[in-house]
Design a protein around this motif. Sequence first.
Motif, PDB file in Angstrom:
ATOM      1  N   CYS A   1      39.498  44.900  34.863  1.00  0.00           N
ATOM      2  CA  CYS A   1      38.433  45.815  35.291  1.00  0.00           C
ATOM      3  C   CYS A   1      38.479  47.099  34.483  1.00  0.00           C
ATOM      4  O   CYS A   1      37.467  47.595  33.994  1.00  0.00           O
ATOM      5  CB  CYS A   1      38.586  46.178  36.760  1.00  0.00           C
ATOM      6  SG  CYS A   1      38.147  44.852  37.857  1.00  0.00           S
TER       7      CYS A   1
ATOM      8  N   ARG B   1      43.378  40.439  37.015  1.00  0.00           N
ATOM      9  CA  ARG B   1      41.912  40.535  36.990  1.00  0.00           C
ATOM     10  C   ARG B   1      41.463  41.849  37.596  1.00  0.00           C
ATOM     11  O   ARG B   1      40.655  42.572  37.059  1.00  0.00           O
ATOM     12  CB  ARG B   1      41.259  39.409  37.798  1.00  0.00           C
ATOM     13  CG  ARG B   1      41.583  37.981  37.403  1.00  0.00           C
ATOM     14  CD  ARG B   1      41.018  37.619  36.073  1.00  0.00           C
ATOM     15  NE  ARG B   1      41.697  38.284  34.976  1.00  0.00           N
ATOM     16  CZ  ARG B   1      42.901  37.965  34.540  1.00  0.00           C
ATOM     17  NH1 ARG B   1      43.591  36.995  35.085  1.00  0.00           N
ATOM     18  NH2 ARG B   1      43.455  38.626  33.545  1.00  0.00           N
TER      19      ARG B   1
ATOM     20  N   ILE C   1      33.142  47.370  39.535  1.00  0.00           N
ATOM     21  CA  ILE C   1      33.516  46.000  39.177  1.00  0.00           C
ATOM     22  C   ILE C   1      34.665  45.552  40.074  1.00  0.00           C
ATOM     23  O   ILE C   1      34.680  44.449  40.609  1.00  0.00           O
ATOM     24  CB  ILE C   1      33.918  45.902  37.689  1.00  0.00           C
ATOM     25  CG1 ILE C   1      32.737  46.309  36.802  1.00  0.00           C
ATOM     26  CG2 ILE C   1      34.364  44.496  37.338  1.00  0.00           C
ATOM     27  CD1 ILE C   1      33.066  46.333  35.330  1.00  0.00           C
ATOM     28  N   ARG C   2      35.606  46.468  40.268  1.00  0.00           N
ATOM     29  CA  ARG C   2      36.750  46.134  41.100  1.00  0.00           C
ATOM     30  C   ARG C   2      36.292  45.855  42.540  1.00  0.00           C
ATOM     31  O   ARG C   2      36.741  44.916  43.178  1.00  0.00           O
ATOM     32  CB  ARG C   2      37.740  47.297  41.091  1.00  0.00           C
ATOM     33  CG  ARG C   2      39.111  46.922  41.557  1.00  0.00           C
ATOM     34  CD  ARG C   2      40.074  48.043  41.305  1.00  0.00           C
ATOM     35  NE  ARG C   2      40.296  48.246  39.883  1.00  0.00           N
ATOM     36  CZ  ARG C   2      40.552  49.415  39.340  1.00  0.00           C
ATOM     37  NH1 ARG C   2      40.600  50.492  40.078  1.00  0.00           N
ATOM     38  NH2 ARG C   2      40.757  49.508  38.051  1.00  0.00           N
TER      39      ARG C   2
ATOM     40  N   ILE D   1      36.107  37.913  34.952  1.00  0.00           N
ATOM     41  CA  ILE D   1      35.634  38.783  36.036  1.00  0.00           C
ATOM     42  C   ILE D   1      34.275  38.304  36.527  1.00  0.00           C
ATOM     43  O   ILE D   1      34.044  38.150  37.728  1.00  0.00           O
ATOM     44  CB  ILE D   1      35.498  40.231  35.534  1.00  0.00           C
ATOM     45  CG1 ILE D   1      36.865  40.779  35.214  1.00  0.00           C
ATOM     46  CG2 ILE D   1      34.759  41.069  36.551  1.00  0.00           C
ATOM     47  CD1 ILE D   1      37.517  41.537  36.311  1.00  0.00           C
TER      48      ILE D   1
ATOM     49  N   ALA E   1      34.516  50.992  36.630  1.00  0.00           N
ATOM     50  CA  ALA E   1      35.759  50.293  36.987  1.00  0.00           C
ATOM     51  C   ALA E   1      35.798  50.111  38.500  1.00  0.00           C
ATOM     52  O   ALA E   1      36.130  49.038  39.001  1.00  0.00           O
ATOM     53  CB  ALA E   1      36.972  51.084  36.506  1.00  0.00           C
TER      54      ALA E   1
END
Length: 629
Positions: free
Chosen positions: A152, A147, A120-121, A338, A117
């Motif tokens: 995420c 998003r 990706i964030r 994403i 997480a």
Amino acid sequence: MSAQQVKGPDQEDTRSDSGLDLALWGELFRYAMRYKRQLVGLAFFALTTGFCDVCFPLVSRALIDEMIQLTESGGGFPEGSDWLMPYLWAYAALVLGLSGSVFFFIRYAGFLKAYMAADIREAGFGKLQLLEFAYFDKRPIGWLMARMTSDCERLARILAWGALDVLWASTFLVGIACVMLYLSWKLAVLVLLVAPLLAIASRFFQKRMLTASRSIRKINSTITADFNESIQGVLTTKSFVREQDNLASFEKKTDAMFESSVRNAVLAAAYLPVILSIGSLSTAAALILGGYQVAGGVISLGTLVAFLSYTRMLFEPLQQLAHIFSEMQMAQASGERIIEMIATEPAICDSELVKKKIADQAHDPVPGRAIDGDPDQLGRIVFQDVEFSYLPGETVLEGINVTVPEGETVALVGSTGGGKSTLVSLLCRFYEPTGGVISIDGCDLRERSLDWLQSHLGIVLQDPHLFSGSVLENIRYGQLHATDDEVYRAARTVGAEVTILRLPGGYGFNVGAGGSLLSAGERQLVSFARAILAEPRILIMDEATSSIDMETELQIQKGLERVLEGRTSFVIAHRLSTIEGADRILVIEGGRIVEEGSHLDLMAARGRYHELHARQGIDEVGVHIEDWS
Ligand SMILES: Nc1ncnc2c1ncn2[C@@H]1O[C@H](COP(=O)(O)OP(=O)(O)O)[C@@H](O)[C@H]1O
Ligand SMILES: [Mg+2]
């Protein structure tokens, strides 16, 4: 906000009829591949868990068979409990193994999820820092927030737990199948025939239950929003007598919510009975055929009992798989958004040529030059036939030709929507002109480093953004190495100190998220000090004093006269009286410069500027008349 709205986060979410997009999940899984150690740990403990699960019935089988053997041999059960000990130990070892693996796999999955997480964030956030204004125009803040937060989180959760579930469930299924086939292949085939049925039924229910619960959540959030709006707008509603209409639309939504809830309840109620009935088919088949086989001496009673356990256990992994696949299918839209966001290339960035110049200068620096190796000065600014449109076909600026010598103060005036803010945005390279050239000292802006340009601009906006933290920290944001004294001096220069010291705690006052605890005028003052502290070579003020009272504005002006000396500045004025001293005034109407000159020139010309001036005078008289009434 631009008219071109992107679809809201929820609108695409229920798209669940498409198949599983393996390419997309592969792409997302790359984030998990960065954590090989966690993945290997996860896989190992998922396998051991599955293995332990499969072994339990085998212990029972061995125990039952030994007990039957003891009974049949006629000798009866031995004294004491020694003969039971091996089973006890085996059982204890399995329980221990199972608890241990469950503990570790949950830990690994939790870690993996948190890491992914964050990754990706971070990738998304990093991209957002680079993307140009136009990207944000097309996407509402709420959409981007969704998003960065829920998408995420959701993807990371599905990836981590999905990997776990798939591994565990497949080990479990394959394990059960192998053991059953080994014990009695005929009975195994019969029992396993039911597995596909179970899988299909689980999938059917899981998908629908997820869809129903998502639609409940969605309706719920619109109901909350409705509540919010009607409470906030209660005065307007009442004054327009719209209570009945509001009630009707509200009822429609609660009806829809009721329907979805009922559907979900029915599905949830039917799910287990259906699955149990299908499962009992295999149990019944195992009982009948197994019973015959036990009677015929083909298999032992222990084996039959083990089979019966397996038929019941079969359902669990199938249900997990059905659940995770449905979840993945539903999360695909999140994944696509994403991935798309991370893959977006910024439209405004250094060109290859500029990148090369920066690399050359870094490698072999020419003293006194900017980071891109060109002269480190921001002198004469020229707009040449500049044209711009936010949306194709809707021209906002055209035929902009203006030359600003170094050190001049340029004022931009004109009616709202004329294009003043847009013009300065182009100079800041927040947007790229769609036609013409903006150059500094004869060099096209696009051939200079974006960082270099923007680091020399000081910008004060009408509605400035502050970060939560103290006033002091917010001003220091303009120049992170500034001492406290330098911060105070900047505040004094722009005449903000009196106001700041009036706040509880003075410079230490926490301004709240976005500066919400300050008034608009106070925020403008702080952002003024912030811009000045950075010692920008070009200062841009876009209606920067619109919320500040006239007295403070005069103070700011006095301070600014010193600051602006020798600096090029662009001032978009709210009150015309404040820009009379500007070197050059541009009157902008309908995207064009309709007049240009000094205050005296323009007043003498008796054109548009004169008209605006006269109107503001009348407005002020108008205020007086209202005050008297
Ligand atoms: N981000 C945007 N997307 C689309 N249109 C915009 C955007 N910002 C401004 N506009 C439009 O461009 C025109 C000029 O706006 P602006 O430069 O803000 O005018 P001014 O600062 O003179 O009031 C207006 O018609 C406005 O609606
Ligand atoms: Mg504006």
